[in-house]
Enzyme design. Structure first.
Site, short mmCIF file in Angstrom:
data_model
loop_
_atom_site.label_atom_id
_atom_site.label_comp_id
_atom_site.label_asym_id
_atom_site.label_seq_id
_atom_site.Cartn_x
_atom_site.Cartn_y
_atom_site.Cartn_z
N ARG A 151 0.82 -1.22 0.00
CA ARG A 151 0.00 0.00 0.00
C ARG A 151 0.86 1.27 0.00
O ARG A 151 1.65 1.51 0.90
CB ARG A 151 -0.92 0.01 1.22
CG ARG A 151 -1.93 1.15 1.18
CD ARG A 151 -2.89 1.09 2.36
NE ARG A 151 -3.89 2.15 2.27
CZ ARG A 151 -3.66 3.40 2.67
NH1 ARG A 151 -2.51 3.73 3.21
NH2 ARG A 151 -4.61 4.31 2.53
N LYS A 153 -15.18 5.54 -15.85
CA LYS A 153 -15.97 4.46 -15.24
C LYS A 153 -15.11 3.71 -14.22
O LYS A 153 -14.66 2.59 -14.44
CB LYS A 153 -16.52 3.52 -16.32
CG LYS A 153 -17.72 2.70 -15.84
CD LYS A 153 -18.48 2.10 -16.98
CE LYS A 153 -19.57 1.13 -16.57
NZ LYS A 153 -20.60 1.67 -15.68
N GLU A 168 -27.08 12.69 -13.41
CA GLU A 168 -27.47 11.36 -13.89
C GLU A 168 -27.92 10.53 -12.69
O GLU A 168 -27.83 10.97 -11.55
CB GLU A 168 -26.30 10.68 -14.60
CG GLU A 168 -25.10 10.48 -13.70
CD GLU A 168 -23.91 9.80 -14.37
OE1 GLU A 168 -24.12 9.06 -15.35
OE2 GLU A 168 -22.78 9.99 -13.89
N1 PDD Z 1 -23.83 1.43 -14.73
N2 PDD Z 1 -24.27 6.44 -15.26
C1 PDD Z 1 -23.71 5.71 -14.29
C2 PDD Z 1 -23.21 6.39 -13.08
C3 PDD Z 1 -23.59 4.31 -14.46
O1 PDD Z 1 -23.01 3.58 -13.48
C4 PDD Z 1 -24.09 3.70 -15.63
C5 PDD Z 1 -23.99 2.21 -15.86
C6 PDD Z 1 -24.67 4.51 -16.61
C7 PDD Z 1 -25.21 3.94 -17.90
O2 PDD Z 1 -24.15 3.48 -18.72
P1 PDD Z 1 -24.37 2.28 -19.75
O3 PDD Z 1 -25.50 2.68 -20.61
O4 PDD Z 1 -23.08 2.21 -20.48
O5 PDD Z 1 -24.67 1.05 -18.94
C8 PDD Z 1 -24.74 5.88 -16.40
C9 PDD Z 1 -23.63 0.00 -14.87
C10 PDD Z 1 -24.73 -0.70 -15.58
C11 PDD Z 1 -23.35 -0.57 -13.49
O6 PDD Z 1 -22.53 0.02 -12.81
O7 PDD Z 1 -23.91 -1.63 -13.12
#
Ligand code: PDD
Length: 287
Positions: free
Chosen positions: A100, A147, A180
């Site tokens: 770490r 992500k 979102e």
């Molecule tokens: N989540 N916004 C956030 C914060 C998300 O975590 C997701 C998707 C989306 C939609 O993205 P996409 O259409 O590419 O799935 C928007 C995924 C499904 C999850 O964390 O399980």
């Protein structure tokens, strides 16, 4: 069939699959991920997901664990070993495990794990009747466009929604605009019939479902406006919906308990949901 996980080159029983306790994903959320839908054994919009994965990796100066061709083979193999035609594939890349230390490790190899699960999307009742959302302050870090697995605010928000009897929480920025959902993108249809969703800047994750749907809207001749919308505007909207890999297009019928439109799924939402399902089915080889 027992579940199989992929962990750094090995296919292991899901129950005993694990990464090291000093994996940086575990200690620092120093990891990125993708959730990809599978239909008919094929991954939906696989290339768009891989493009986003590369964007996330690059933003964090993280190496890809393998080339795309190899990655696609492993993803397919994970689906096959789990006997999944319709479901989801989860893929996570961390910067690896190392003692770490906040600095990036010099020698750590990126770690790659994948799991897959059978699933057919949200229950028919939710699709037919629509769902409720609550609004909550967006307390996430300033780069939710990456992500990353840094999802604690998202998990807290989703739990808060559940406890309020809602399906999702729409996060709201300091200026009162919806960014979102906790795991989905947010949309409204205005009185003028325009489809509004926040522009894909650093404030939201640019959903692959969002992108696929934008393409379909253009073909359907619908007017899209990418701009922020306020909570008041969402409550006064004609229709509202959310999009994600796990929900496709799901009608939103209340915002903080206030009915949207007539409180039932709107006709544009329903049309878009059907168009999106056809688009997905086509990729799965359906005719
Ligand atoms: N989540 N916004 C956030 C914060 C998300 O975590 C997701 C998707 C989306 C939609 O993205 P996409 O259409 O590419 O799935 C928007 C995924 C499904 C999850 O964390 O399980």
């Amino acid at each position: 069939m027992s579940r199989i996980a992929y962990v750094n080159g090995r296919y292991l029983p899901h129950a005993s699959a694990s990464v090291h306790i000093e994996d940086r994903g575990f200690q620092f959320a120093d990891a990125v991920y993708e959730v990809i839908a599978a239909r008919g054994g094929r991954l939906v919009d696989e290339d768009m997901h891989l493009a986003r994965l590369h964007r996330s990796l690059k933003a964090l100066k993280m190496a890809a664990p393998m080339g795309d061709a190899a990655l696609k083979l492993v993803m397919q193999e994970v689906l096959r070993r789990n006997g999944i035609a319709d479901g989801f594939l989860y893929l996570q890349v961390s910067r690896g495990s190392a003692p770490r230390d906040f600095h990036f490790p010099k020698r750590a190899e990126p770690s790659l794990v994948m799991t897959a699960r059978r699933h057919r999307g949200p229950a028919a009742k939710l699709v037919e009747e629509g769902v409720g959302v609550i609004t909550i302050p967006d307390i996430r870090w300033a780069r939710p466009d990456i992500k990353s697995v840094s999802l604690l605010p998202n998990a807290l928000g989703k739990q808060q929604a559940k406890e309020a009897g809602a399906y999702e929480a729409w996060q709201v920025d300091r200026d009162g605009y919806v960014t979102e959902g906790t795991s989905s993108n947010a949309w409204i249809v205005t009185a003028a019939g325009e489809l509004v969703t926040r522009q894909a800047d650093s404030g939201i994750l640019n959903g692959v479902t969002r992108l696929g749907l934008i393409g379909l809207m253009q073909r359907e001749g619908l007017k899209l406006v990418e701009r922020p919308f306020s909570v008041a505007e969402a409550k006064a909207a004609r229709e509202a919906f959310l999009t994600s890999t796990t929900n496709f297009v799901l009608p939103v019928i209340t915002v903080d308990g206030t009915p949207v439109g007539n409180g039932h799924p709107g006709s544009i939402t329903t049309r878009l949901r059907e168009a999106y399902e056809a688009y997905v089915a086509l990729q799965g080889g359906a005719r």
